[in-house]
Design a protein around this motif. Structure first.
Motif, PDB file in Angstrom:
ATOM      1  N   ALA A 185     -17.413   4.426  12.594  1.00 59.41           N
ATOM      2  CA  ALA A 185     -18.084   4.225  11.306  1.00 59.41           C
ATOM      3  C   ALA A 185     -18.318   2.748  11.012  1.00 59.41           C
ATOM      4  O   ALA A 185     -18.695   2.407   9.885  1.00 59.41           O
ATOM      5  CB  ALA A 185     -17.250   4.847  10.188  1.00 59.41           C
ATOM      6  N   GLY A 186     -18.090   1.884  11.989  1.00 54.35           N
ATOM      7  CA  GLY A 186     -18.293   0.459  11.775  1.00 54.35           C
ATOM      8  C   GLY A 186     -17.215  -0.188  10.940  1.00 54.35           C
ATOM      9  O   GLY A 186     -17.460  -1.174  10.243  1.00 54.35           O
ATOM     10  N   ILE A 187     -15.989   0.326  10.999  1.00 50.71           N
ATOM     11  CA  ILE A 187     -14.877  -0.178  10.201  1.00 50.71           C
ATOM     12  C   ILE A 187     -13.781  -0.629  11.149  1.00 50.71           C
ATOM     13  O   ILE A 187     -13.526   0.017  12.169  1.00 50.71           O
ATOM     14  CB  ILE A 187     -14.325   0.911   9.255  1.00 50.71           C
ATOM     15  N   GLY A 188     -13.132  -1.721  10.810  1.00 54.79           N
ATOM     16  CA  GLY A 188     -11.976  -2.129  11.587  1.00 54.79           C
ATOM     17  C   GLY A 188     -12.056  -3.564  12.043  1.00 54.79           C
ATOM     18  O   GLY A 188     -12.923  -4.345  11.646  1.00 54.79           O
ATOM     19  N   TRP A 498     -11.298   1.412  -5.066  1.00 50.46           N
ATOM     20  CA  TRP A 498     -10.619   0.334  -4.337  1.00 50.46           C
ATOM     21  C   TRP A 498     -11.475  -0.010  -3.120  1.00 50.46           C
ATOM     22  O   TRP A 498     -11.302   0.563  -2.048  1.00 50.46           O
ATOM     23  CB  TRP A 498      -9.224   0.752  -3.897  1.00 50.46           C
ATOM     24  N   PRO A 499     -12.441  -0.920  -3.246  1.00 51.61           N
ATOM     25  CA  PRO A 499     -13.297  -1.270  -2.102  1.00 51.61           C
ATOM     26  C   PRO A 499     -12.467  -1.809  -0.943  1.00 51.61           C
ATOM     27  O   PRO A 499     -11.645  -2.702  -1.098  1.00 51.61           O
ATOM     28  CB  PRO A 499     -14.217  -2.364  -2.674  1.00 51.61           C
ATOM     29  N   GLY A 500     -12.708  -1.221   0.222  1.00 42.86           N
ATOM     30  CA  GLY A 500     -11.955  -1.604   1.407  1.00 42.86           C
ATOM     31  C   GLY A 500     -11.025  -0.523   1.905  1.00 42.86           C
ATOM     32  O   GLY A 500     -10.455  -0.650   2.992  1.00 42.86           O
ATOM     33  N   ALA A 501     -10.847   0.549   1.116  1.00 42.51           N
ATOM     34  CA  ALA A 501      -9.980   1.663   1.518  1.00 42.51           C
ATOM     35  C   ALA A 501     -10.831   2.738   2.183  1.00 42.51           C
ATOM     36  O   ALA A 501     -11.829   3.193   1.612  1.00 42.51           O
ATOM     37  CB  ALA A 501      -9.244   2.232   0.311  1.00 42.51           C
ATOM     38  N   TYR A 502     -10.438   3.135   3.387  1.00 42.54           N
ATOM     39  CA  TYR A 502     -11.184   4.126   4.158  1.00 42.54           C
ATOM     40  C   TYR A 502     -10.220   5.172   4.719  1.00 42.54           C
ATOM     41  O   TYR A 502      -9.008   4.934   4.837  1.00 42.54           O
ATOM     42  CB  TYR A 502     -11.936   3.472   5.325  1.00 42.54           C
ATOM     43  N   ALA A 503     -10.802   6.314   5.050  1.00 45.25           N
ATOM     44  CA  ALA A 503     -10.053   7.393   5.695  1.00 45.25           C
ATOM     45  C   ALA A 503     -10.996   8.123   6.631  1.00 45.25           C
ATOM     46  O   ALA A 503     -12.201   8.212   6.373  1.00 45.25           O
ATOM     47  CB  ALA A 503      -9.461   8.360   4.668  1.00 45.25           C
ATOM     48  N   PHE A 504     -10.462   8.632   7.739  1.00 44.12           N
ATOM     49  CA  PHE A 504     -11.267   9.406   8.683  1.00 44.12           C
ATOM     50  C   PHE A 504     -10.521  10.694   9.012  1.00 44.12           C
ATOM     51  O   PHE A 504      -9.294  10.794   8.833  1.00 44.12           O
ATOM     52  CB  PHE A 504     -11.534   8.602   9.967  1.00 44.12           C
ATOM     53  N   ALA A 505     -11.269  11.659   9.493  1.00 45.11           N
ATOM     54  CA  ALA A 505     -10.691  12.921   9.949  1.00 45.11           C
ATOM     55  C   ALA A 505     -11.548  13.457  11.077  1.00 45.11           C
ATOM     56  O   ALA A 505     -12.781  13.496  10.970  1.00 45.11           O
ATOM     57  CB  ALA A 505     -10.598  13.936   8.811  1.00 45.11           C
ATOM     58  N   SER A 506     -10.871  13.816  12.147  1.00 42.20           N
ATOM     59  CA  SER A 506     -11.540  14.419  13.300  1.00 42.20           C
ATOM     60  C   SER A 506     -10.603  15.453  13.891  1.00 42.20           C
ATOM     61  O   SER A 506      -9.623  15.104  14.566  1.00 42.20           O
ATOM     62  CB  SER A 506     -11.889  13.346  14.344  1.00 42.20           C
ATOM     63  N   GLY A 507     -10.882  16.723  13.608  1.00 37.67           N
ATOM     64  CA  GLY A 507      -9.966  17.761  14.056  1.00 37.67           C
ATOM     65  C   GLY A 507      -8.654  17.677  13.291  1.00 37.67           C
ATOM     66  O   GLY A 507      -8.619  17.637  12.062  1.00 37.67           O
ATOM     67  N   LYS A 508      -7.554  17.618  14.027  1.00 36.05           N
ATOM     68  CA  LYS A 508      -6.235  17.504  13.413  1.00 36.05           C
ATOM     69  C   LYS A 508      -5.781  16.057  13.256  1.00 36.05           C
ATOM     70  O   LYS A 508      -4.647  15.814  12.824  1.00 36.05           O
ATOM     71  CB  LYS A 508      -5.207  18.273  14.243  1.00 36.05           C
ATOM     72  N   LYS A 509      -6.632  15.127  13.596  1.00 40.15           N
ATOM     73  CA  LYS A 509      -6.277  13.707  13.487  1.00 40.15           C
ATOM     74  C   LYS A 509      -6.948  13.111  12.259  1.00 40.15           C
ATOM     75  O   LYS A 509      -8.127  13.356  12.007  1.00 40.15           O
ATOM     76  CB  LYS A 509      -6.707  12.954  14.740  1.00 40.15           C
ATOM     77  N   PHE A 510      -6.172  12.321  11.521  1.00 38.44           N
ATOM     78  CA  PHE A 510      -6.697  11.610  10.356  1.00 38.44           C
ATOM     79  C   PHE A 510      -5.817  10.392  10.124  1.00 38.44           C
ATOM     80  O   PHE A 510      -4.673  10.308  10.610  1.00 38.44           O
ATOM     81  CB  PHE A 510      -6.703  12.513   9.114  1.00 38.44           C
ATOM     82  N   ASP A 511      -6.340   9.451   9.379  1.00 40.81           N
ATOM     83  CA  ASP A 511      -5.558   8.261   9.050  1.00 40.81           C
ATOM     84  C   ASP A 511      -6.250   7.521   7.905  1.00 40.81           C
ATOM     85  O   ASP A 511      -7.431   7.754   7.623  1.00 40.81           O
ATOM     86  CB  ASP A 511      -5.401   7.337  10.255  1.00 40.81           C
ATOM     87  N   TRP A 517      -9.625  -7.506  -0.353  1.00 36.87           N
ATOM     88  CA  TRP A 517      -8.969  -8.576  -1.109  1.00 36.87           C
ATOM     89  C   TRP A 517      -7.853  -8.053  -2.004  1.00 36.87           C
ATOM     90  O   TRP A 517      -7.220  -8.843  -2.701  1.00 36.87           O
ATOM     91  CB  TRP A 517     -10.001  -9.316  -1.964  1.00 36.87           C
ATOM     92  N   GLY A 518      -7.637  -6.753  -2.051  1.00 38.13           N
ATOM     93  CA  GLY A 518      -6.566  -6.208  -2.887  1.00 38.13           C
ATOM     94  C   GLY A 518      -6.928  -6.108  -4.346  1.00 38.13           C
ATOM     95  O   GLY A 518      -6.033  -6.110  -5.198  1.00 38.13           O
ATOM     96  N   HIS A 519      -8.232  -6.014  -4.658  1.00 35.77           N
ATOM     97  CA  HIS A 519      -8.669  -5.945  -6.049  1.00 35.77           C
ATOM     98  C   HIS A 519      -9.335  -4.599  -6.324  1.00 35.77           C
ATOM     99  O   HIS A 519     -10.056  -4.074  -5.464  1.00 35.77           O
ATOM    100  CB  HIS A 519      -9.667  -7.062  -6.367  1.00 35.77           C
ATOM    101  N   LYS A 520      -9.123  -4.093  -7.508  1.00 39.05           N
ATOM    102  CA  LYS A 520      -9.733  -2.853  -7.941  1.00 39.05           C
ATOM    103  C   LYS A 520     -11.136  -3.125  -8.456  1.00 39.05           C
ATOM    104  O   LYS A 520     -11.391  -4.159  -9.083  1.00 39.05           O
ATOM    105  CB  LYS A 520      -8.873  -2.213  -9.027  1.00 39.05           C
ATOM    106  N   TYR A 521     -12.052  -2.191  -8.195  1.00 39.32           N
ATOM    107  CA  TYR A 521     -13.431  -2.377  -8.638  1.00 39.32           C
ATOM    108  C   TYR A 521     -13.512  -2.229 -10.156  1.00 39.32           C
ATOM    109  O   TYR A 521     -12.880  -1.357 -10.754  1.00 39.32           O
ATOM    110  CB  TYR A 521     -14.359  -1.360  -7.976  1.00 39.32           C
ATOM    111  N   SER A 522     -14.300  -3.091 -10.754  1.00 40.90           N
ATOM    112  CA  SER A 522     -14.527  -3.032 -12.195  1.00 40.90           C
ATOM    113  C   SER A 522     -16.003  -3.264 -12.454  1.00 40.90           C
ATOM    114  O   SER A 522     -16.565  -4.263 -11.976  1.00 40.90           O
ATOM    115  CB  SER A 522     -13.689  -4.082 -12.933  1.00 40.90           C
ATOM    116  N   PRO A 523     -16.681  -2.364 -13.165  1.00 43.19           N
ATOM    117  CA  PRO A 523     -18.114  -2.571 -13.426  1.00 43.19           C
ATOM    118  C   PRO A 523     -18.382  -3.780 -14.312  1.00 43.19           C
ATOM    119  O   PRO A 523     -19.481  -4.308 -14.319  1.00 43.19           O
ATOM    120  CB  PRO A 523     -18.544  -1.273 -14.103  1.00 43.19           C
TER     121      PRO A 523
END
Length: 586
Positions: A185-188, A498-511, A517-523
């Motif tokens: 996904a172009g992350i990492g 929380w920009p920068g937080a991602y998750a993936f799932a493929s079959g039984k594998k996920f992470d 920067w550790g900052h929460k998004y605020s409009p």
């Protein structure tokens, strides 16, 4: 007009060698020769034969050899003249250029003559002070290699441990496999940095008694970054450390109380005591539960030592929600903010990690389930806090996981406004505190405590579809890693809160992983909290009102009255003394 040549004769052979000095016909202006633009003269032309030796009228005017030598020396001296800017001279520069061209013999040397000139000049460049001391320059790549050199060294007997780990389970996560899925996904991170982190986690596991380990992510800083590892200790290891911390805290408090009592006894005039009672301090959650369920280690770069972050307290989480600070990369850096943050950057980093984990750690629905024993028992206050893997888990397809957020659930407890995952009543006292309060109530009037309403957050394993959006922005964005080959795509989720937080799932594998920067998004732009209102003035009364200054007349009257009183007192003393003398005479 082009000259003609005899058939079969090379046109270049008709050219005779020219003299070093041009010759012209008698009485002819030399400029006319150049204006006509002639080549070699033909037999029918007037200037034919002038270039042949012995036919020039100026052959007897050849310069004197001494003059020619002097001209050559002057020209060479001019070429040897050094530049005031670079200190080089043209003679040596041309000689070095010709030497370089003859040694290397490049093709089309005339086209790259400028580059050759630059290379020759660059070869002459020298740093200042080189003749006085040897300066050994250390390249940044060499420094980085030295720092990471320890990651590639094997300890004694490590080969036997590897064989045992192959047979049994190891807490070391497969960072490279996780990086491969996120890369879809172009992350990492880069492959080199991922592998260095892989080796750094291996070093951490070999030093600490760790049961589970996971690469949590990377938080960026202004000076340095933080690489974060999420671990769980073996049972009993963390409890010993907790007992030591508690003993230290209790001991410190006891010593402080004794010192306070001694100081109070020494004071004669005690100032009035304040009746203000600060709000009760909400205790932190025990290690292994709530926001302190996991222990976190950080380092700035792979190869540097891992540093354990302290447990997080509710006060730190509550304050972290009100401020917004960039990390510097130094754990001991102070956090200057309003309201004041209770701790340094290490505590602020730990608070942000707890907040990010509580809002972005997710898993496919059905992968985890509650234990059967908990189902039978009554639910604990605050909901369940433990779960186990479902051995009968059947993964959903990528299309199903992307189309609906109900296919994902939160696997970390949410944090309440109180700063804890499980609500605690701060007004609830222990037996000792209740006895002390009874004694205080006997002296002071009763004050009815305010009743606090219990906070209840979303339970564990809540679907993402129940997450609140940010104005018109959904809380999560789900998409496949590719639409060109959907049968081999990976489901990827991105947190918009929380920009920068991602998750993936493929079959039984996920992470899950975090890069940001550790900052929460605020409009809206971050607005710091305003300071509290100014304290009201103390009500004025006769007991605190300052007396006015006396007038001149009042001062004179006071002095006169005082003098009269002194004179009267002296007269009375004289009379008493006379009476005593008479009694002694009698």
């Amino acid at each position: 007009m082009y000259p003609s040549y005899t058939l079969g004769v090379d046109p270049y052979q008709t050219l005779e060698p020219k003299s070093a000095y041009p010759t012209y016909a008698v009485g002819q202006d030399p400029h006319e020769v150049y204006e006509r633009g002639h080549g070699p003269y033909q037999p029918h032309e007037p200037g034919y034969g002038l270039y042949q030796p012995g036919h020039s009228p100026y052959d007897d005017q050849i310069p004197d050899p001494k003059s020619r030598t002097l001209a050559i020396q002057n020209a060479k001296a001019y070429l040897l003249k050094s530049s005031t800017t670079s200190g080089l001279n043209l003679y040596d520069h041309l000689a070095n250029m010709l030497t370089k061209i003859l040694d290397e013999q490049p093709t089309n040397a005339v086209d790259i003559i400028e580059n050759i000139s630059k290379d020759v000049k660059w070869a002459h460049f020298q740093k200042k002070m080189d003749t006085l001391r040897d300066e050994h320059e250390i390249l940044p790549t060499f420094e980085a290699a030295e720092k990471r050199k320890a990651l590639f060294l094997k300890a004694n007997g490590e080969g036997d441990e590897e064989l045992e780990e192959e047979i049994g389970e190891t807490p070391l996560p497969n960072v490279m496999e996780t990086a491969f899925y996120f890369e879809q996904a172009g992350i990492g991170l880069s492959k080199d940095e991922s592998y260095h982190i892989f080796l750094a986690l291996k070093k951490l596991i070999s030093v600490q008694p760790i049961q589970t380990c996971r690469f949590w992510g990377k938080i960026l800083g202004l000076e340095m970054n933080y690489i974060i590892a999420e671990v769980q200790y073996h049972e009993g290891e963390e409890e010993e450390e907790t007992e030591e911390e508690a003993v230290t805290e209790e001991g410190g408090k006891w010593v402080g109380e004794v010192e306070d009592e001694e100081e109070e006894k020494e004071k004669e005039d005690e100032p009035p005591k304040s009746t203000y009672k600060p709000p009760p301090v909400i205790p932190k959650e025990e290690n292994g539960t709530g926001a302190n369920k996991y222990v976190y280690f950080v380092c700035n770069e792979p190869g540097k030592p891992w540093v354990k972050l302290p447990p997080v307290t509710p006060a730190q989480i509550v304050c972290a929600r009100k401020i917004k600070k960039f990390f510097t990369g130094r754990l001991d850096a102070p956090v200057v903010s309003f309201p004041p943050f209770p701790g340094n950057e290490a505590n602020y980093l730990r608070a942000q990690i707890a907040r990010i984990s509580a809002g972005t750690q997710i898993s496919p629905i059905g992968f985890y389930q509650f234990a059967e024993e908990e189902d039978e028992e009554e639910e604990v206050e605050g909901g369940r806090d433990t779960y186990e893997e479902n051995p009968d888990f059947q993964p959903l397809s990528v299309a199903e996981m992307v189309d609906s957020l109900s296919a994902w659930v939160h696997n970390v407890q949410s944090i309440l406004k109180q700063g804890r995952c499980v609500w605690l009543n701060p007004l609830q006292k222990t037996e000792e505190e209740e006895e002390n309060e009874e004694e205080e109530k006997a002296e002071e009037p009763d004050e009815l405590p305010q009743e606090l309403q219990q906070e209840i957050g979303p339970p564990l394993l809540t679907p993402l579809s129940e997450d609140e959006g940010i104005q018109n922005i959904p809380a999560w964005t789900a998409q496949p890693s590719t639409n060109l080959i959907p049968q081999y795509a990976v489901a990827v989720l991105q947190s918009n809160r929380w920009p920068g937080a991602y998750a993936f799932a493929s079959g039984k594998k996920f992470d899950n992983i975090y890069f940001g920067w550790g900052h929460k998004y605020s409009p809206e732009n971050h607005t710091p909290a305003l300071p509290p209102p100014v304290q009201a003035e103390y009500p004025s009364g006769p007991e605190i009102t300052e007396t006015r200054d006396p007038t001149v007349e009042e001062e004179l009257a006071f002095k006169a009255a005082r003098e009269e009183a002194l004179a009267t007192a002296e007269e009375e003393e004289d009379e008493e003394g006379a009476e005593e003398d008479e009694e002694e005479d009698d």
